[in-house]
Design a protein around this motif. Sequence first.
Motif, PDB file in Angstrom:
ATOM      1  N   PHE A   1       0.820  -1.208   0.000  1.00 18.34           N
ATOM      2  CA  PHE A   1       0.000   0.000   0.000  1.00 18.34           C
ATOM      3  C   PHE A   1       0.857   1.263   0.000  1.00 18.34           C
ATOM      4  N   ALA A   2       2.012   1.205   0.626  1.00 16.10           N
ATOM      5  CA  ALA A   2       2.931   2.339   0.581  1.00 16.10           C
ATOM      6  C   ALA A   2       3.378   2.604  -0.851  1.00 16.10           C
ATOM      7  N   LEU A   3       3.714   1.549  -1.563  1.00  9.74           N
ATOM      8  CA  LEU A   3       4.129   1.700  -2.954  1.00  9.74           C
ATOM      9  C   LEU A   3       2.977   2.208  -3.810  1.00  9.74           C
ATOM     10  N   TYR A   4       1.774   1.713  -3.551  1.00  9.24           N
ATOM     11  CA  TYR A   4       0.596   2.197  -4.268  1.00  9.24           C
ATOM     12  C   TYR A   4       0.399   3.697  -4.050  1.00  9.24           C
ATOM     13  N   GLY A   5       0.560   4.136  -2.803  1.00 12.97           N
ATOM     14  CA  GLY A   5       0.399   5.545  -2.500  1.00 12.97           C
ATOM     15  C   GLY A   5       1.413   6.418  -3.213  1.00 12.97           C
ATOM     16  N   LEU A   6       2.656   5.991  -3.246  1.00 12.05           N
ATOM     17  CA  LEU A   6       3.693   6.750  -3.941  1.00 12.05           C
ATOM     18  C   LEU A   6       3.429   6.808  -5.440  1.00 12.05           C
ATOM     19  N   LEU A   7       3.006   5.697  -6.016  1.00 14.94           N
ATOM     20  CA  LEU A   7       2.719   5.668  -7.452  1.00 14.94           C
ATOM     21  C   LEU A   7       1.487   6.509  -7.786  1.00 14.94           C
ATOM     22  N   THR A   8       0.536   6.582  -6.862  1.00 19.79           N
ATOM     23  CA  THR A   8      -0.640   7.430  -7.077  1.00 19.79           C
ATOM     24  C   THR A   8      -0.225   8.893  -7.179  1.00 19.79           C
ATOM     25  N   ARG A   9       0.646   9.309  -6.304  1.00 17.43           N
ATOM     26  CA  ARG A   9       1.159  10.681  -6.360  1.00 17.43           C
ATOM     27  C   ARG A   9       1.972  10.898  -7.647  1.00 17.43           C
ATOM     28  N   TYR A  10       2.726   9.891  -8.040  1.00 11.19           N
ATOM     29  CA  TYR A  10       3.575   9.999  -9.237  1.00 11.19           C
ATOM     30  C   TYR A  10       2.738  10.167 -10.505  1.00 11.19           C
ATOM     31  N   VAL A  11       1.709   9.334 -10.687  1.00 11.79           N
ATOM     32  CA  VAL A  11       0.909   9.414 -11.911  1.00 11.79           C
ATOM     33  C   VAL A  11       0.053  10.672 -11.941  1.00 11.79           C
ATOM     34  N   ALA A  12      -0.235  11.250 -10.756  1.00 17.90           N
ATOM     35  CA  ALA A  12      -1.044  12.469 -10.704  1.00 17.90           C
ATOM     36  C   ALA A  12      -0.335  13.657 -11.336  1.00 17.90           C
ATOM     37  N   ARG A  13       0.960  13.547 -11.563  1.00 19.90           N
ATOM     38  CA  ARG A  13       1.698  14.628 -12.203  1.00 19.90           C
ATOM     39  C   ARG A  13       1.318  14.779 -13.670  1.00 19.90           C
ATOM     40  N   GLN A  14       0.814  13.726 -14.276  1.00 15.63           N
ATOM     41  CA  GLN A  14       0.428  13.777 -15.684  1.00 15.63           C
ATOM     42  C   GLN A  14      -1.039  13.430 -15.926  1.00 15.63           C
ATOM     43  N   ASP A  15      -1.610  12.589 -15.079  1.00 21.62           N
ATOM     44  CA  ASP A  15      -2.975  12.119 -15.292  1.00 21.62           C
ATOM     45  C   ASP A  15      -3.948  12.769 -14.310  1.00 21.62           C
ATOM     46  N   THR A  16      -5.199  12.871 -14.724  1.00 26.13           N
ATOM     47  CA  THR A  16      -6.240  13.424 -13.875  1.00 26.13           C
ATOM     48  C   THR A  16      -6.701  12.388 -12.853  1.00 26.13           C
ATOM     49  N   THR A  17      -7.473  12.858 -11.870  1.00 29.43           N
ATOM     50  CA  THR A  17      -8.045  11.956 -10.885  1.00 29.43           C
ATOM     51  C   THR A  17      -8.931  10.910 -11.556  1.00 29.43           C
ATOM     52  N   ALA A  18      -9.719  11.329 -12.551  1.00 32.23           N
ATOM     53  CA  ALA A  18     -10.614  10.406 -13.242  1.00 32.23           C
ATOM     54  C   ALA A  18      -9.843   9.288 -13.935  1.00 32.23           C
ATOM     55  N   THR A  19      -8.695   9.632 -14.524  1.00 31.33           N
ATOM     56  CA  THR A  19      -7.877   8.623 -15.210  1.00 31.33           C
ATOM     57  C   THR A  19      -7.315   7.610 -14.225  1.00 31.33           C
ATOM     58  N   SER A  20      -6.761   8.109 -13.117  1.00 27.01           N
ATOM     59  CA  SER A  20      -6.209   7.198 -12.111  1.00 27.01           C
ATOM     60  C   SER A  20      -7.306   6.325 -11.508  1.00 27.01           C
ATOM     61  N   PHE A  21      -8.459   6.927 -11.272  1.00 29.24           N
ATOM     62  CA  PHE A  21      -9.590   6.193 -10.730  1.00 29.24           C
ATOM     63  C   PHE A  21     -10.029   5.089 -11.682  1.00 29.24           C
ATOM     64  N   PHE A  22     -10.076   5.417 -12.976  1.00 30.08           N
ATOM     65  CA  PHE A  22     -10.474   4.448 -13.990  1.00 30.08           C
ATOM     66  C   PHE A  22      -9.542   3.236 -13.994  1.00 30.08           C
ATOM     67  N   TRP A  23      -8.245   3.499 -14.054  1.00 30.56           N
ATOM     68  CA  TRP A  23      -7.283   2.401 -14.124  1.00 30.56           C
ATOM     69  C   TRP A  23      -7.246   1.582 -12.835  1.00 30.56           C
ATOM     70  N   THR A  24      -7.442   2.238 -11.698  1.00 34.08           N
ATOM     71  CA  THR A  24      -7.478   1.512 -10.428  1.00 34.08           C
ATOM     72  C   THR A  24      -8.620   0.497 -10.416  1.00 34.08           C
ATOM     73  N   GLY A  25      -9.792   0.925 -10.861  1.00 33.55           N
ATOM     74  CA  GLY A  25     -10.952   0.044 -10.831  1.00 33.55           C
ATOM     75  C   GLY A  25     -10.930  -1.051 -11.877  1.00 33.55           C
ATOM     76  N   VAL A  26     -10.608  -0.685 -13.129  1.00 29.56           N
ATOM     77  CA  VAL A  26     -10.685  -1.636 -14.233  1.00 29.56           C
ATOM     78  C   VAL A  26      -9.594  -2.699 -14.159  1.00 29.56           C
ATOM     79  N   SER A  27      -8.361  -2.282 -13.912  1.00 25.58           N
ATOM     80  CA  SER A  27      -7.276  -3.272 -13.853  1.00 25.58           C
ATOM     81  C   SER A  27      -7.449  -4.183 -12.643  1.00 25.58           C
ATOM     82  N   GLY A  28      -7.913  -3.633 -11.515  1.00 29.18           N
ATOM     83  CA  GLY A  28      -8.147  -4.458 -10.341  1.00 29.18           C
ATOM     84  C   GLY A  28      -9.279  -5.442 -10.553  1.00 29.18           C
ATOM     85  N   ALA A  29     -10.353  -4.994 -11.217  1.00 34.89           N
ATOM     86  CA  ALA A  29     -11.498  -5.874 -11.476  1.00 34.89           C
ATOM     87  C   ALA A  29     -11.110  -7.024 -12.403  1.00 34.89           C
TER      88      ALA A  29
END
Length: 292
Positions: free
Chosen positions: A163-191
């Motif tokens: 979860f620590a690594l997930y949190g760091l990567l979430t901050r990292y991808v937010a530099r280029q991607d929107t919240t909606a994009t990160s949310f989309f990939w979190t849900g779809v790839s996990g599902a």
Amino acid sequence: MQSSNTKLGIGLMIATTFVFAVQDGISRHLAGEYNVLMIVMVRYWFFAAFVIAIARLKAGSVRRAAATRQPAVQIFRGLLLAGEICIMVAGFVALGLVESHAIFACYPLLIAALSGPVLGEGVGWRRWAAIGIGFVGVLIILEPGITVFAPAAILPLAAAVMFALYGLLTRYVARQDTTATSFFWTGVSGAAAMTCVGIWGWEPMSAPDWGWMAALCVTGVTGHWLLIRCYEVAEASAVQPFAYLQLVFASAIGLLVFQETLQTHVAVGALIVVCAGVFTLIRSRKVATGGA
């Protein structure tokens, strides 16, 4: 576009920890009766449906929401989170909420400590001192117990690292991607990942427990949305100390709902990590206003 609003970020983190604690209580109940992989899979089905709906609403189409120049990182984030959830829920069943979260409490410390070298965020010596004090609090929680050092303790410890690594990567991808994009990939790839492994553990579920499953799905969606927004608006090093509050909320649920026991060392350790978080908030505000 990323902004820096520490006060808002802290509020989002506190809300996130409360929602996650409620979610953990529901997960503990369901996983005690049914296959863990099935529980997480059904939750992710709802999560994926929700993010697709949000994608159409916010971005105009799924294709726009999914657009990213860092798909590998986004997919890896989703897989990390799905794996972490499965491992942590198994830990709830094996150890209970109080002891699982006592161990899992080290993940905010990992994020705060690594936010400098990994993300390039500024962490002064006073905040480093607070992080160190927080680790002392975790050690106080862990040291006196015997159950904590059972083999099952590996479960929440592994979940904390993931979860620590997930949190760091979430901050990292937010530099280029929107919240909606990160949310989309979190849900779809996990599902997708959970369907591949969880469908084989399907079990019939009672009507009341389907109600609890619905509540689990709602809290899951709400919690992860809050977390993504939190990292988008504030530095990880500033908000992470407040993630310790999940230990307090989850322990309260464990005590009141599942009749778990709260030993003195757990209460003392929790107080120390919360105090470290409050100090970090005060320090971050002084730095932001140009104080010494």
